[in-house]
Scaffold this motif. Structure first.
Motif, PDB file in Angstrom:
ATOM      1  N   ALA A   3      -1.554  -3.628  -6.997  1.00 59.46           N
ATOM      2  CA  ALA A   3      -0.281  -3.416  -7.705  1.00 59.46           C
ATOM      3  C   ALA A   3       0.653  -2.529  -6.889  1.00 59.46           C
ATOM      4  O   ALA A   3       1.875  -2.750  -6.867  1.00 59.46           O
ATOM      5  CB  ALA A   3      -0.553  -2.797  -9.079  1.00 59.46           C
ATOM      6  N   GLN A   4       0.092  -1.537  -6.216  1.00 62.66           N
ATOM      7  CA  GLN A   4       0.922  -0.665  -5.358  1.00 62.66           C
ATOM      8  C   GLN A   4       1.549  -1.469  -4.220  1.00 62.66           C
ATOM      9  O   GLN A   4       2.723  -1.282  -3.872  1.00 62.66           O
ATOM     10  CB  GLN A   4       0.083   0.493  -4.803  1.00 62.66           C
ATOM     11  N   MET A   5       0.759  -2.372  -3.627  1.00 62.33           N
ATOM     12  CA  MET A   5       1.279  -3.190  -2.530  1.00 62.33           C
ATOM     13  C   MET A   5       2.310  -4.198  -3.046  1.00 62.33           C
ATOM     14  O   MET A   5       3.337  -4.438  -2.401  1.00 62.33           O
ATOM     15  CB  MET A   5       0.131  -3.920  -1.813  1.00 62.33           C
ATOM     16  N   ASP A   6       2.033  -4.791  -4.210  1.00 65.51           N
ATOM     17  CA  ASP A   6       3.001  -5.723  -4.815  1.00 65.51           C
ATOM     18  C   ASP A   6       4.346  -5.024  -5.034  1.00 65.51           C
ATOM     19  O   ASP A   6       5.407  -5.606  -4.807  1.00 65.51           O
ATOM     20  CB  ASP A   6       2.478  -6.240  -6.168  1.00 65.51           C
ATOM     21  N   ALA A   7       4.283  -3.771  -5.487  1.00 68.09           N
ATOM     22  CA  ALA A   7       5.524  -3.024  -5.773  1.00 68.09           C
ATOM     23  C   ALA A   7       6.337  -2.807  -4.493  1.00 68.09           C
ATOM     24  O   ALA A   7       7.571  -2.866  -4.518  1.00 68.09           O
ATOM     25  CB  ALA A   7       5.184  -1.686  -6.432  1.00 68.09           C
ATOM     26  N   ILE A   8       5.651  -2.559  -3.378  1.00 64.63           N
ATOM     27  CA  ILE A   8       6.359  -2.402  -2.096  1.00 64.63           C
ATOM     28  C   ILE A   8       7.065  -3.706  -1.731  1.00 64.63           C
ATOM     29  O   ILE A   8       8.239  -3.718  -1.341  1.00 64.63           O
ATOM     30  CB  ILE A   8       5.383  -1.993  -0.974  1.00 64.63           C
ATOM     31  N   ALA A   9       6.322  -4.811  -1.875  1.00 63.18           N
ATOM     32  CA  ALA A   9       6.904  -6.118  -1.535  1.00 63.18           C
ATOM     33  C   ALA A   9       8.098  -6.423  -2.442  1.00 63.18           C
ATOM     34  O   ALA A   9       9.144  -6.884  -1.968  1.00 63.18           O
ATOM     35  CB  ALA A   9       5.839  -7.202  -1.665  1.00 63.18           C
ATOM     36  N   GLU A  10       7.955  -6.123  -3.728  1.00 60.94           N
ATOM     37  CA  GLU A  10       9.040  -6.411  -4.674  1.00 60.94           C
ATOM     38  C   GLU A  10      10.269  -5.549  -4.393  1.00 60.94           C
ATOM     39  O   GLU A  10      11.404  -5.980  -4.600  1.00 60.94           O
ATOM     40  CB  GLU A  10       8.560  -6.184  -6.113  1.00 60.94           C
ATOM     41  N   ALA A  11      10.024  -4.324  -3.920  1.00 64.71           N
ATOM     42  CA  ALA A  11      11.139  -3.430  -3.599  1.00 64.71           C
ATOM     43  C   ALA A  11      11.826  -3.849  -2.298  1.00 64.71           C
ATOM     44  O   ALA A  11      12.909  -3.347  -1.976  1.00 64.71           O
ATOM     45  CB  ALA A  11      10.643  -1.991  -3.496  1.00 64.71           C
ATOM     46  N   GLY A  12      11.164  -4.728  -1.532  1.00 63.88           N
ATOM     47  CA  GLY A  12      11.762  -5.231  -0.295  1.00 63.88           C
ATOM     48  C   GLY A  12      11.818  -4.189   0.811  1.00 63.88           C
ATOM     49  O   GLY A  12      12.637  -4.306   1.728  1.00 63.88           O
ATOM     50  N   LEU A  13      10.931  -3.180   0.731  1.00 65.71           N
ATOM     51  CA  LEU A  13      10.940  -2.122   1.746  1.00 65.71           C
ATOM     52  C   LEU A  13      10.056  -2.520   2.925  1.00 65.71           C
ATOM     53  O   LEU A  13       8.963  -3.059   2.723  1.00 65.71           O
ATOM     54  CB  LEU A  13      10.444  -0.806   1.135  1.00 65.71           C
ATOM     55  N   PRO A  14      10.488  -2.222   4.161  1.00 66.01           N
ATOM     56  CA  PRO A  14       9.683  -2.612   5.315  1.00 66.01           C
ATOM     57  C   PRO A  14       8.460  -1.710   5.520  1.00 66.01           C
ATOM     58  O   PRO A  14       8.547  -0.488   5.351  1.00 66.01           O
ATOM     59  CB  PRO A  14      10.657  -2.470   6.490  1.00 66.01           C
ATOM     60  N   VAL A  15       7.330  -2.346   5.851  1.00 67.69           N
ATOM     61  CA  VAL A  15       6.144  -1.606   6.293  1.00 67.69           C
ATOM     62  C   VAL A  15       6.166  -1.604   7.812  1.00 67.69           C
ATOM     63  O   VAL A  15       6.161  -2.673   8.439  1.00 67.69           O
ATOM     64  CB  VAL A  15       4.855  -2.249   5.763  1.00 67.69           C
ATOM     65  N   ILE A  16       6.209  -0.419   8.397  1.00 69.02           N
ATOM     66  CA  ILE A  16       6.342  -0.295   9.851  1.00 69.02           C
ATOM     67  C   ILE A  16       5.082   0.345  10.426  1.00 69.02           C
ATOM     68  O   ILE A  16       4.144   0.685   9.701  1.00 69.02           O
ATOM     69  CB  ILE A  16       7.596   0.527  10.228  1.00 69.02           C
ATOM     70  N   ALA A  17       5.054   0.518  11.740  1.00 66.34           N
ATOM     71  CA  ALA A  17       3.927   1.145  12.426  1.00 66.34           C
ATOM     72  C   ALA A  17       4.323   2.565  12.855  1.00 66.34           C
ATOM     73  O   ALA A  17       5.511   2.880  12.968  1.00 66.34           O
ATOM     74  CB  ALA A  17       3.532   0.332  13.651  1.00 66.34           C
ATOM     75  N   LEU A  18       3.321   3.401  13.104  1.00 62.01           N
ATOM     76  CA  LEU A  18       3.603   4.748  13.604  1.00 62.01           C
ATOM     77  C   LEU A  18       4.422   4.687  14.888  1.00 62.01           C
ATOM     78  O   LEU A  18       5.283   5.534  15.130  1.00 62.01           O
ATOM     79  CB  LEU A  18       2.287   5.496  13.858  1.00 62.01           C
ATOM     80  N   ASP A  19       4.153   3.680  15.718  1.00 58.38           N
ATOM     81  CA  ASP A  19       4.915   3.537  16.969  1.00 58.38           C
ATOM     82  C   ASP A  19       6.404   3.344  16.696  1.00 58.38           C
ATOM     83  O   ASP A  19       7.236   3.779  17.492  1.00 58.38           O
ATOM     84  CB  ASP A  19       4.368   2.371  17.792  1.00 58.38           C
ATOM     85  N   ASP A  20       6.738   2.693  15.581  1.00 56.88           N
ATOM     86  CA  ASP A  20       8.151   2.508  15.230  1.00 56.88           C
ATOM     87  C   ASP A  20       8.798   3.849  14.884  1.00 56.88           C
ATOM     88  O   ASP A  20       9.943   4.115  15.255  1.00 56.88           O
ATOM     89  CB  ASP A  20       8.284   1.553  14.040  1.00 56.88           C
ATOM     90  N   LEU A  21       8.041   4.687  14.167  1.00 61.92           N
ATOM     91  CA  LEU A  21       8.558   6.020  13.822  1.00 61.92           C
ATOM     92  C   LEU A  21       8.777   6.847  15.089  1.00 61.92           C
ATOM     93  O   LEU A  21       9.806   7.511  15.248  1.00 61.92           O
ATOM     94  CB  LEU A  21       7.567   6.720  12.882  1.00 61.92           C
TER      95      LEU A  21
END
Ligand SMILES: [Zn+2]
Length: 261
Positions: A30-48
């Motif tokens: 459910a936590q992962m579904d909420a991220i997808a529904e919010a349309g927020l990007p999941v990035i990598a530490l290298d991106d930060l």
């Protein structure tokens, strides 16, 4: 424009085993579904780190998914959900325990099994990143300089040998890393995450990155509110409670407040 914010999510076990280091599989999904529904990007530490160095830009709000310890349930319960969403996490391994079970301070009873190298290599090929969580899951602040160096260097070498790729990210066991330990980590790695509760920004010290303890967000309504940018008061309250508990618990117990990390 406000500096971008990056929520670095901290997970351990995804299972029904209970305790502060386990999130139920349905709650995790459910936590992962909420991220997808919010349309927020999941990035990598290298991106930060790239954004920190001016080599890339970040969305106003993005997330990084981290898992400490490399429990077998990461492969069984967490990865199928992540893969479905196209989310790429990082898993921090205490290398002496790979293919065995947890046997450090504050573990579950009975101990939970950790993934073996075959599983880890297969996950790496599918897009999971791996970092070091030391060799023995030691309290690094308690070690001699020689022992500390060995914990940092040998764990990195072992993962690199097994996976044939560079290992540049570290997570200290229990989140314990004083200034001397952080300096040594900085000699050998590019980032380190702790258990300090908070949201990361590109300007932060890359060797003291805060994380969000996802046990605090098992209430999906609360998690959705956070993702929608309405979680500041809750986070501040949680941080206050943790600081208070830390002050009360540490002097005579000599342990980290909360449970084992
Ligand atoms: Zn750990």
């Amino acid at each position: 424009m406000a500096e971008p914010v990056v929520d670095i999510l901290m997970y351990h076990s995804v299972s029904d085993r209970g305790g502060a280091t386990a999130i139920e599989p349905a709650t995790f999904a459910a936590q992962m579904d909420a991220i997808a529904e919010a349309g927020l990007p999941v990035i990598a530490l290298d991106d930060l780190l790239a954004a920190r160095d001016g080599r890339g830009a970040l969305a106003p709000h993005s997330l990084i998914l981290t898992f400490d310890d490399g429990f077998q349930d990461f492969a069984d319960a967490a990865w199928p959900v992540l893969e479905r969403h196209g989310f790429r996490p990082i898993v921090y391994l205490p290398t002496a325990h790979v293919g065995r079970s947890e046997d450090w301070r504050g573990i579950a009873d009975p101990p939970r099994p950790l993934m073996g190298w075959g599983t880890i290599a297969a996950l790496a090929a599918e897009g999971v990143a791996f970092g070091s969580h030391s060799v023995s899951h030691a309290d690094l602040d308690a070690l001699s300089p020689e022992a500390l160096h060995a914990e940092l260097e040998r764990s990195r070498q072992r993962i690199e040998d097994r996976l044939g790729r560079r290992v540049t990210h570290f997570a200290p066991p229990y989140g314990i890393a004083g200034p001397a330990v952080r300096a040594e980590i900085a000699r050998l790695y590019r980032s380190s995450v702790g258990t300090r509760l908070g949201r990361a920004r590109p300007g932060d010290d890359p060797f003291d990155l805060p994380r969000l303890e996802m046990h605090y967000f098992r209430d999906i309504g609360r998690w959705r509110a956070h993702l929608a940018g309405r979680g500041a008061a809750y986070l501040a309250a949680r941080r206050g409670l943790r600081a208070l508990r830390g002050m009360v618990a540490r002097p005579w117990q000599g342990t980290v407040s909360g449970s084992a990390r």
